[in-house]
Design a protein around this motif. Structure first.
Motif, short mmCIF file in Angstrom:
data_model
loop_
_atom_site.label_atom_id
_atom_site.label_comp_id
_atom_site.label_asym_id
_atom_site.label_seq_id
_atom_site.Cartn_x
_atom_site.Cartn_y
_atom_site.Cartn_z
N THR A 1 -1.47 4.69 1.82
CA THR A 1 -2.84 5.19 1.79
C THR A 1 -3.42 5.27 3.20
O THR A 1 -4.23 6.15 3.50
N ARG A 2 -3.01 4.36 4.08
CA ARG A 2 -3.47 4.41 5.48
C ARG A 2 -2.94 5.66 6.17
O ARG A 2 -3.57 6.19 7.09
N LEU A 3 -1.79 6.16 5.74
CA LEU A 3 -1.19 7.33 6.35
C LEU A 3 -1.65 8.64 5.72
O LEU A 3 -1.72 9.68 6.38
N ARG A 4 -1.97 8.59 4.44
CA ARG A 4 -2.32 9.80 3.71
C ARG A 4 -3.81 10.12 3.72
O ARG A 4 -4.21 11.28 3.70
N GLY A 5 -4.65 9.07 3.71
CA GLY A 5 -6.07 9.29 3.53
C GLY A 5 -6.36 9.72 2.09
O GLY A 5 -5.46 9.72 1.25
N PRO A 6 -7.57 10.10 1.73
CA PRO A 6 -8.74 10.19 2.62
C PRO A 6 -9.43 8.85 2.87
O PRO A 6 -10.37 8.78 3.66
N GLU A 7 -8.98 7.78 2.19
CA GLU A 7 -9.54 6.47 2.45
C GLU A 7 -8.52 5.41 2.12
O GLU A 7 -7.52 5.68 1.45
N GLY B 1 -11.75 -4.75 -0.62
CA GLY B 1 -12.17 -3.84 -1.68
C GLY B 1 -13.09 -2.74 -1.21
O GLY B 1 -13.46 -1.86 -2.00
N THR B 2 -13.47 -2.73 0.06
CA THR B 2 -14.36 -1.71 0.59
C THR B 2 -13.54 -0.51 1.06
O THR B 2 -12.65 -0.66 1.91
N PRO B 3 -13.81 0.68 0.54
CA PRO B 3 -13.06 1.86 0.99
C PRO B 3 -13.47 2.28 2.40
O PRO B 3 -14.66 2.29 2.73
N VAL B 4 -12.47 2.59 3.22
CA VAL B 4 -12.70 3.04 4.59
C VAL B 4 -12.08 4.42 4.74
O VAL B 4 -10.92 4.62 4.38
N ALA B 5 -12.83 5.36 5.27
CA ALA B 5 -12.33 6.71 5.45
C ALA B 5 -11.21 6.74 6.49
O ALA B 5 -11.26 6.04 7.50
N VAL B 6 -10.19 7.54 6.22
CA VAL B 6 -9.09 7.69 7.17
C VAL B 6 -8.50 9.08 7.00
O VAL B 6 -8.35 9.59 5.88
N ASP B 7 -8.21 9.73 8.11
CA ASP B 7 -7.58 11.04 8.07
C ASP B 7 -6.08 10.91 7.86
O ASP B 7 -5.47 9.89 8.22
N ALA B 8 -5.49 11.95 7.32
CA ALA B 8 -4.03 11.96 7.17
C ALA B 8 -3.38 12.01 8.55
O ALA B 8 -3.93 12.57 9.50
N LEU B 9 -2.22 11.41 8.65
CA LEU B 9 -1.47 11.39 9.90
C LEU B 9 -1.18 12.82 10.35
O LEU B 9 -0.75 13.67 9.56
N THR B 10 -1.39 13.10 11.63
CA THR B 10 -1.12 14.42 12.19
C THR B 10 0.19 14.42 12.95
O THR B 10 0.73 13.37 13.32
N ASP B 11 0.67 15.62 13.25
CA ASP B 11 1.91 15.73 14.01
C ASP B 11 1.74 15.16 15.42
O ASP B 11 2.63 14.46 15.91
N ALA B 12 0.62 15.44 16.05
CA ALA B 12 0.39 14.93 17.41
C ALA B 12 0.33 13.41 17.42
O ALA B 12 0.86 12.75 18.33
#
Length: 215
Positions: free
Chosen positions: A23-29, A35-46
Motif C-alpha cells: 500500500t505504501r508503494l501503490r497509494g493512494p493512502e 489506523g490513520t490513513p496517510v496519502a501517498v502517491d504511487a511509486l514513479t519510474d524516476a
C-alpha cells in the motif's frame, strides 16, 4: 489446511508487513500505524531509480553494463540488477528499484525451492523496466511465498531442507527459521524503501542531490 500454531504469528506478521509495503508503494493512502490513513502517491519510474548517493547500486539496462562496484547485472530481460559475489565491503547503498527486485527475487526463489520445481535462479527472473510492473511483480511474489507457507503442516516446520533455496542457508536450518528470516528481510527492506520514499520527497523529487537514472 489449518495453519500450524507455531506458524500463525509469523504468517500474521508477514501479511501485515507485505500489506503495508504494497500500500505504501501503490497509494493512494496507507496506514500510518495507528489506523490513520496517510496519502501517498504511487511509486514513479524516476523515484524507483533515484540514487540517494552517487554510485548506488540499482537496476539498469544490460546494454549499459553494471554500476560502480558491481561486476554483473543479474536477471533476465532487457534490464538487470547490480550484483556480484563476493559482495563488496562496505556494502553499497541501493535504490528503491534494487531493493524491490531483491525482495521479489528472494520470495519467488524461496517459493519455488520450497513448493515448486526447485530450479529457479536469480538469472531467470525478469527485471522490470518500469515501476508499476516492479510493484505488480512484488505482489505476485508475495502471494507465491504465502502459498508455499500455507501448504506446510506442523511437522514441516522442523524439517531441514524443506527449502533448498541456494542463495542462503535454507538447506541447513529448520524451515521455521527460514520463515522467520524471510519476515526479517521483508520488514527491514520494507522500512528502507519507506525511508527512501520519504527522502526522495524531501529532496524535491531527487533534484537536490542530482541522483537518478534513466527509464
Amino acid at each position: 489446511m489449518t495453519t500450524p500454531a507455531r506458524l500463525a504469528p509469523l504468517l500474521a506478521q508477514y501479511d501485515d508487513a507485505t500489506t503495508r509495503l504494497l500500500t505504501r508503494l501503490r497509494g493512494p493512502e496507507h496506514d500510518s500505524g495507528d489506523g490513520t490513513p496517510v496519502a501517498v502517491d504511487a511509486l514513479t519510474d524516476a523515484e524507483r531509480l533515484w540514487e540517494p548517493v552517487p554510485g548506488a547500486w540499482s537496476v539498469r539496462r544490460h546494454a549499459d553494463g553494471p554500476g560502480t562496484g558491481a561486476t554483473v547485472l543479474v536477471g533476465a530481460g532487457e534490464w538487470g540488477r547490480d550484483g556480484g559475489r563476493p559482495h563488496p565491503y562496505p556494502p553499497p547503498v541501493t535504490t528503491i528499484g534494487w531493493r524491490l527486485h531483491h525482495v521479489t527475487e528472494l520470495l519467488l526463489g524461496r517459493a519455488d525451492w520450497t513448493a515448486g520445481a526447485r530450479r529457479l535462479t536469480e538469472e531467470e527472473i525478469v527485471v522490470p523496466t518500469d515501476a508499476a510492473t516492479a510493484v505488480a511483480d512484488l505482489a505476485g511474489a508475495v502471494g507465491a511465498w504465502r502459498e508455499a507457507l500455507t501448504s506446510v503442516d506442523d511437522a514441516a516446520l522442523d524439517e531441514v531442507g524443506r527449502s533448498t533455496y541456494p542463495y542462503g542457508s535454507d538447506g541447513e536450518v529448520p524451515f521455521l527459521e527460514v520463515v522467520w528470516w524471510v519476515n526479517q528481510e521483508v520488514l527491514h527492506h520494507g522500512a528502507e524503501i519507506a525511508l527512501l520514499r520519504d527522502l526522495y520527497r524531501a529532496a524535491d523529487g531527487g533534484a537536490l542531490t542530482g541522483g537518478g537514472g534513466s527509464a
